[in-house]
Design a protein around this motif. Structure first.
Motif, PDB file in Angstrom:
ATOM      1  N   PRO A 154      14.268 -39.285  -0.154  1.00 50.18           N
ATOM      2  CA  PRO A 154      14.851 -39.347   1.181  1.00 50.18           C
ATOM      3  C   PRO A 154      14.225 -40.461   2.020  1.00 50.18           C
ATOM      4  CG  PRO A 154      13.311 -37.519   1.041  1.00 50.18           C
ATOM      5  CD  PRO A 154      13.448 -38.075  -0.341  1.00 50.18           C
ATOM      6  N   TYR A 155      12.988 -40.830   1.703  1.00 49.19           N
ATOM      7  CA  TYR A 155      12.306 -41.889   2.449  1.00 49.19           C
ATOM      8  C   TYR A 155      11.720 -42.903   1.465  1.00 49.19           C
ATOM      9  CZ  TYR A 155      12.663 -38.824   6.504  1.00 49.19           C
ATOM     10  OH  TYR A 155      13.137 -38.021   7.514  1.00 49.19           O
ATOM     11  N   GLY A 181      19.931 -41.937   0.551  1.00 48.14           N
ATOM     12  CA  GLY A 181      20.827 -42.102   1.694  1.00 48.14           C
ATOM     13  C   GLY A 181      20.489 -41.218   2.866  1.00 48.14           C
ATOM     14  N   GLU A 182      19.541 -40.314   2.690  1.00 44.73           N
ATOM     15  CA  GLU A 182      19.099 -39.476   3.809  1.00 44.73           C
ATOM     16  C   GLU A 182      17.917 -40.169   4.474  1.00 44.73           C
ATOM     17  OE1 GLU A 182      18.196 -35.710   2.045  1.00 44.73           O
ATOM     18  OE2 GLU A 182      20.196 -35.491   1.153  1.00 44.73           O
ATOM     19  N   GLY A 183      17.200 -39.498   5.323  1.00 41.72           N
ATOM     20  CA  GLY A 183      15.960 -40.048   5.863  1.00 41.72           C
ATOM     21  C   GLY A 183      16.060 -41.490   6.270  1.00 41.72           C
ATOM     22  N   SER A 184      15.329 -42.366   5.567  1.00 40.79           N
ATOM     23  CA  SER A 184      15.306 -43.775   5.938  1.00 40.79           C
ATOM     24  C   SER A 184      14.827 -44.640   4.787  1.00 40.79           C
ATOM     25  CB  SER A 184      14.386 -43.981   7.146  1.00 40.79           C
ATOM     26  OG  SER A 184      14.430 -45.313   7.599  1.00 40.79           O
ATOM     27  N   ILE A 278       6.444 -45.897  10.571  1.00 45.90           N
ATOM     28  CA  ILE A 278       6.719 -44.458  10.488  1.00 45.90           C
ATOM     29  C   ILE A 278       7.637 -44.025  11.627  1.00 45.90           C
ATOM     30  CG2 ILE A 278       5.654 -42.179  10.755  1.00 45.90           C
ATOM     31  CD1 ILE A 278       3.307 -43.256   9.108  1.00 45.90           C
ATOM     32  N   ALA A 279       7.398 -44.540  12.823  1.00 39.70           N
ATOM     33  CA  ALA A 279       8.248 -44.186  13.968  1.00 39.70           C
ATOM     34  C   ALA A 279       9.692 -44.604  13.722  1.00 39.70           C
ATOM     35  CB  ALA A 279       7.711 -44.837  15.236  1.00 39.70           C
ATOM     36  N   ILE A 280       9.885 -45.761  13.094  1.00 43.31           N
ATOM     37  CA  ILE A 280      11.240 -46.223  12.782  1.00 43.31           C
ATOM     38  C   ILE A 280      11.871 -45.319  11.724  1.00 43.31           C
ATOM     39  CG2 ILE A 280      12.565 -48.103  11.730  1.00 43.31           C
ATOM     40  CD1 ILE A 280      10.528 -50.042  13.005  1.00 43.31           C
ATOM     41  N   MET A 281      11.131 -44.980  10.672  1.00 44.17           N
ATOM     42  CA  MET A 281      11.682 -44.137   9.613  1.00 44.17           C
ATOM     43  C   MET A 281      12.069 -42.764  10.153  1.00 44.17           C
ATOM     44  SD  MET A 281       9.674 -45.014   6.045  1.00 44.17           S
ATOM     45  CE  MET A 281       8.012 -44.781   6.627  1.00 44.17           C
ATOM     46  N   LYS A 282      11.289 -42.235  11.054  1.00 50.94           N
ATOM     47  CA  LYS A 282      11.588 -40.914  11.606  1.00 50.94           C
ATOM     48  C   LYS A 282      12.864 -40.904  12.442  1.00 50.94           C
ATOM     49  CE  LYS A 282       8.276 -38.475  13.374  1.00 50.94           C
ATOM     50  NZ  LYS A 282       7.101 -38.119  14.196  1.00 50.94           N
ATOM     51  N   LYS A 283      13.265 -42.059  12.942  1.00 52.85           N
ATOM     52  CA  LYS A 283      14.489 -42.143  13.749  1.00 52.85           C
ATOM     53  C   LYS A 283      15.747 -42.029  12.891  1.00 52.85           C
ATOM     54  CE  LYS A 283      13.101 -42.941  18.050  1.00 52.85           C
ATOM     55  NZ  LYS A 283      13.547 -42.152  19.223  1.00 52.85           N
ATOM     56  N   GLY A 284      15.634 -42.339  11.608  1.00 56.17           N
ATOM     57  CA  GLY A 284      16.797 -42.250  10.726  1.00 56.17           C
ATOM     58  C   GLY A 284      17.897 -43.225  11.071  1.00 56.17           C
TER      59      GLY A 284
END
Length: 358
Positions: A154-155, A181-184, A278-284
């Motif tokens: 997912p990431y 395709g999920e997460g980032s 990490i902040a960018i990945m968490k935004k999805g």
């Protein structure tokens, strides 16, 4: 005629094919869907029909050997002398992360990610097995570039530099194929792609160097295009540093340098680059470009004046002696900060050194 029948010889089962590490010559990653011939979970007899005088192994024995072979490579990491393993077919967790290129930045990302999501698994894909034991020691499950991954993640974050790759854009395509395709999916690129000079101000939306003008930026821009087309995001980073890494460490080791002192550099601490990633990945988010910098550009001379003034290093820098060369650019990322809601731990190189801004 009438003589003793020839002794029956057992037909040896072919060994499961093995992937080679290719440590000396990096190879492109294999896609998640590997050819059937690369599977170590299936054994077969030769295509030609066996002679009546040859005994074929019983199916029960063959199945047992097949199961044992599958078990020996059921988890990603160092499973044998080659260092090649395959990810277990068990489902990947919702917060599990694949770090392609777990170097200095990738390891900090992994550490922060595990703090953010306790109990998650972090996998690290490398070009060689040289540092696999180190990765295992810090809780990263290692795999080798070219090994079969299997389930998708997912990431995914891609931190590997281009200089170790023969097909950088191809490596990004494979990384994208390992994302579910999920997460980032995030690629850490460079602000070198911006067509800015003469100490001009440059931000997220500034024009980039045209493809075809520079081999260095061509490699990065083509890789970025792969990521953006796949729905991933790009984080363009400036010069990374920490106490024992960065341009200041190199210049200190030289004492003097034939370079112009007024060339401007943009910096970001490794920890801040990781926290922004990490902040960018968490935004999805999907297919977006961001910039990572501390918004406090400094000239070479200003950087080394602060290093000398800090008293934190055993030696002092003597000076820059050059007069020619580009002047650099001044990066600014207010747009990234506003959208992501991110602020650096170290607002400037000056404050990192424990000094007040002049």
């Amino acid at each position: 005629m009438g003589g003793a029948a020839p002794a029956r010889l057992p037909l040896p089962l072919p060994r499961p094919p093995r992937l080679h590490s290719h440590q000396s010559t990096p190879i492109p990653y294999l896609h998640a869907t590997a050819p059937a011939a690369a599977s170590s979970s299936t054994l077969s007899v030769p295509r030609s029909a066996p002679s009546p005088s040859v005994r074929v192994a019983r199916p029960r024995r063959r199945a047992a050997m097949s199961a044992a072979a599958a078990s020996s490579s059921s988890s990603i990491g160092v499973s044998d002398g080659t260092g090649i393993g395959a990810l277990s077919l068990e489902s990947v967790g919702h917060n599990d992360l694949l770090v392609v290129g777990p170097g200095v930045l990738g390891r900090i990302v992994a550490e922060m990610w595990k703090q953010e999501y306790p109990g998650c698994k972090v996998y690290g894909q490398t070009a060689t097995t040289d540092h696999h034991s180190e990765l295992t020691d810090i809780g990263i499950i290692p795999s080798l570039k070219g090994s079969r991954i299997g389930p998708k993640f997912p990431y995914v974050i891609f931190c590997a530099p281009p200089y170790r790759s023969e097909d950088y854009a191809g490596d990004l395509r494979v990384a994208a194929s390992n994302w579910n395709g999920e997460g980032s999916f995030l690629f850490t690129s460079s602000t070198a792609v911006y067509d800015c000079s003469d100490n001009g101000l440059c931000s997220e939306d500034s024009p980039c160097v045209q493809i075809g003008q520079s081999p260095r930026t061509d490699v990065l821009l083509k890789a970025e295009n792969v990521v953006l087309e796949a729905g991933g995001c790009v984080l363009r980073l400036v010069g990374l540093y920490k106490s024992d890494r960065g341009p200041h460490v190199y210049w200190l080791s030289k004492g003097t340098l034939d370079a112009r002192p007024d060339h401007v550099l943009n910096l970001i601490h490794y920890e801040d680059a990781a926290s922004l990633a990490i902040a960018i990945m968490k935004k999805g988010l999907r297919s977006r470009v961001f910039v990572g910098c501390d918004n406090e550009p400094l000239s070479r001379q200003e950087i080394m004046d602060r290093v000398n003034r800090s008293g934190k290093f055993d030696t002092e820098f003597q000076g820059f002696t050059g007069t020619d060369g580009p002047l650099g650019k001044r990066m600014e990322n207010s747009k990234t900060r506003a959208e992501i809601g991110w602020r650096p731990k170290y607002p400037s190189f000056t404050e990192f050194l424990g000094l007040s801004n002049l």
